[in-house]
Design a protein around this motif. Structure first.
Motif, short mmCIF file in Angstrom:
data_model
loop_
_atom_site.label_atom_id
_atom_site.label_comp_id
_atom_site.label_asym_id
_atom_site.label_seq_id
_atom_site.Cartn_x
_atom_site.Cartn_y
_atom_site.Cartn_z
N MET A 1 0.59 -0.95 -0.10
CA MET A 1 -0.02 -0.10 0.04
C MET A 1 0.80 1.15 -0.40
O MET A 1 2.07 1.78 0.91
CB MET A 1 -1.12 -0.05 1.02
CG MET A 1 -1.87 1.66 1.33
SD MET A 1 -2.56 0.99 2.77
CE MET A 1 -3.41 2.41 2.27
N ILE A 2 0.29 2.47 -0.48
CA ILE A 2 1.27 3.46 -0.93
C ILE A 2 1.00 4.76 0.15
O ILE A 2 -0.50 4.23 0.52
CB ILE A 2 0.99 4.03 -2.24
CG1 ILE A 2 1.34 2.91 -3.20
CG2 ILE A 2 1.86 5.08 -2.46
CD1 ILE A 2 3.28 2.41 -3.22
N LYS A 3 1.52 4.88 0.72
CA LYS A 3 1.39 6.21 1.82
C LYS A 3 1.62 7.11 1.95
O LYS A 3 2.16 7.67 2.60
CB LYS A 3 1.84 5.04 3.08
CG LYS A 3 0.80 4.35 3.48
CD LYS A 3 1.39 3.31 5.32
CE LYS A 3 0.71 2.33 5.38
NZ LYS A 3 1.13 1.48 6.83
N ALA A 4 3.30 7.30 1.39
CA ALA A 4 3.67 8.26 1.16
C ALA A 4 3.94 8.83 -0.70
O ALA A 4 5.07 7.80 -0.85
CB ALA A 4 4.61 9.11 1.78
N ILE A 5 5.16 9.72 -1.19
CA ILE A 5 5.65 9.81 -2.24
C ILE A 5 6.78 11.10 -3.03
O ILE A 5 6.92 11.76 -1.51
CB ILE A 5 4.37 10.54 -3.83
CG1 ILE A 5 3.34 10.13 -3.74
CG2 ILE A 5 5.42 10.93 -5.33
CD1 ILE A 5 1.91 10.69 -4.26
N LEU A 6 7.24 10.31 -3.73
CA LEU A 6 9.03 10.76 -3.27
C LEU A 6 8.58 11.78 -4.40
O LEU A 6 8.28 11.09 -6.20
CB LEU A 6 10.05 10.46 -3.48
CG LEU A 6 10.37 9.76 -1.82
CD1 LEU A 6 11.97 8.89 -2.31
CD2 LEU A 6 10.90 10.91 -0.95
N PHE A 7 8.58 12.71 -5.41
CA PHE A 7 8.47 13.63 -6.89
C PHE A 7 9.36 13.68 -6.67
O PHE A 7 10.85 14.47 -6.08
CB PHE A 7 7.33 14.61 -6.71
CG PHE A 7 6.69 14.42 -6.33
CD1 PHE A 7 5.47 13.71 -7.33
CD2 PHE A 7 5.30 14.07 -5.03
CE1 PHE A 7 4.27 13.33 -7.50
CE2 PHE A 7 3.60 13.79 -4.60
CZ PHE A 7 3.47 13.68 -5.99
N GLN A 181 16.90 6.72 1.03
CA GLN A 181 16.94 6.33 1.55
C GLN A 181 16.90 7.78 3.17
O GLN A 181 15.73 7.77 4.19
CB GLN A 181 17.57 5.22 2.77
CG GLN A 181 17.65 4.30 2.30
CD GLN A 181 19.10 3.14 2.14
OE1 GLN A 181 19.68 3.89 2.78
NE2 GLN A 181 18.63 1.90 1.57
N ALA A 182 17.49 8.41 2.77
CA ALA A 182 17.57 10.17 3.20
C ALA A 182 15.97 10.33 3.86
O ALA A 182 15.71 10.64 4.02
CB ALA A 182 18.34 10.40 3.90
N ALA A 183 15.72 10.56 2.09
CA ALA A 183 14.49 11.24 2.11
C ALA A 183 13.14 10.00 2.62
O ALA A 183 12.39 10.72 2.94
CB ALA A 183 13.86 11.01 0.31
N VAL A 184 13.29 9.03 2.32
CA VAL A 184 12.18 7.84 3.68
C VAL A 184 11.84 8.51 4.56
O VAL A 184 11.13 8.38 5.48
CB VAL A 184 11.95 6.66 2.66
CG1 VAL A 184 11.57 5.87 3.43
CG2 VAL A 184 12.24 6.33 1.44
N SER A 185 13.82 8.43 5.46
CA SER A 185 13.47 7.97 6.85
C SER A 185 12.93 9.33 7.95
O SER A 185 12.06 9.58 8.62
CB SER A 185 14.58 8.19 7.09
OG SER A 185 15.48 9.71 6.81
#
Length: 254
Positions: A1-7, A181-185
């Motif tokens: 399930m997608i909960k967040a987005i990086l653009f 990983q830095a952005a996701v964290s």
């Protein structure tokens, strides 16, 4: 399930400073829906402050802390390691590094330097590397799209310096897994719950998947038809635009 987005930004949210159709409204709707977002870019012709200002000028509802740029990541590394860099970078990016000690360089930073990719500058970088300086690169992007044309990015020049000095660059930016990983964290979700949307099949899509994220390639920006084969091999989604990409992940009304 997608909960967040990086653009990714250029080529995904806008092209030549004109927003992609529906992109501004899309970000507004995601904001109203409280879906976490980060805007990640290897851009090397703008400071992070300039990226934020340009996006807000175009009408995008974003926050300064949501912008993740490769130059800022490189600067943080220099501060942590005590590197004094020789900066082979674009003139517009120089303010980002102006507060670093650049005397007696023990590191070489290479971003898209445009006309500064000349023999004198490249040879100076080569000499420093031969004397033991470390090579820091913004990414291995081969090209980008501007004014309707593909143009050389930093990747080919980084590879040339690697070959000449027989060194290996440390890449700080997409597609390096640590950058994703830095952005996701900062999102407080698992990597596999994040969708990366980009127009560069290697740096954005395959890089994100290798870092444990999900990814979608959009047919805008620097996209080329032959990119679809690589995206499909990586089990990535493919969409005509960022709006369609988000619609594949969420059921939104806007």
């Amino acid at each position: 399930m997608i909960k967040a987005i990086l653009f990714d930004i250029s080529g995904v949210l806008y092209i030549d400073r004109q927003p992609i159709a529906g992109a501004v409204e899309l970000i507004k709707t995601l904001r109203q829906s409280s879906i976490p977002m980060r805007f990640v870019t290897n851009t090397s012709r703008s400071t992070s402050q300039s990226v934020f200002a340009e996006l807000t000028r175009m009408g995008f509802d974003i926050k300064p802390e949501e912008v993740f740029t490769a130059p800022v990541a490189i600067k943080s590394l220099c501060q942590a390691k005590g590197y004094r860099p020789f900066c082979l970078i674009h003139p517009d990016l120089m303010p980002e590094f102006s507060d670093l000690d650049q005397s007696r360089p023990n590191a070489v930073i290479v971003t898209d330097a445009a006309e500064l990719f000349n023999y004198q500058q490249l040879n100076q970088a080569f000499s420093l590397l031969m004397d033991g300086a470390v090579l820091l690169g913004i990414g291995r992007n081969r090209y980008f799209k501007s004014a309707g044309q593909l143009q050389l990015d930093a990747g080919p020049f980084i590879q040339a310096l690697e070959y000449a000095a027989d060194v290996k660059a440390q890449i700080i930016g997409k597609p390096d897994a640590s950058f994703f990983q830095a952005a996701v964290s900062s999102l407080n979700v698992r990597p596999d719950e994040v969708l990366m949307i980009g127009d560069d099949v290697a740096s954005d899509v395959v890089g994100a998947i290798n870092a444990g994220l999900q990814a979608c390639l959009v047919r805008t920006g620097k996209f080329l038809p032959q990119d679809e084969k690589e995206a499909k091999s990586a089990n990535a989604l493919i969409a005509d635009s960022v709006v369609e990409a988000v619609n594949q992940a969420f059921d939104l009304e806007y």
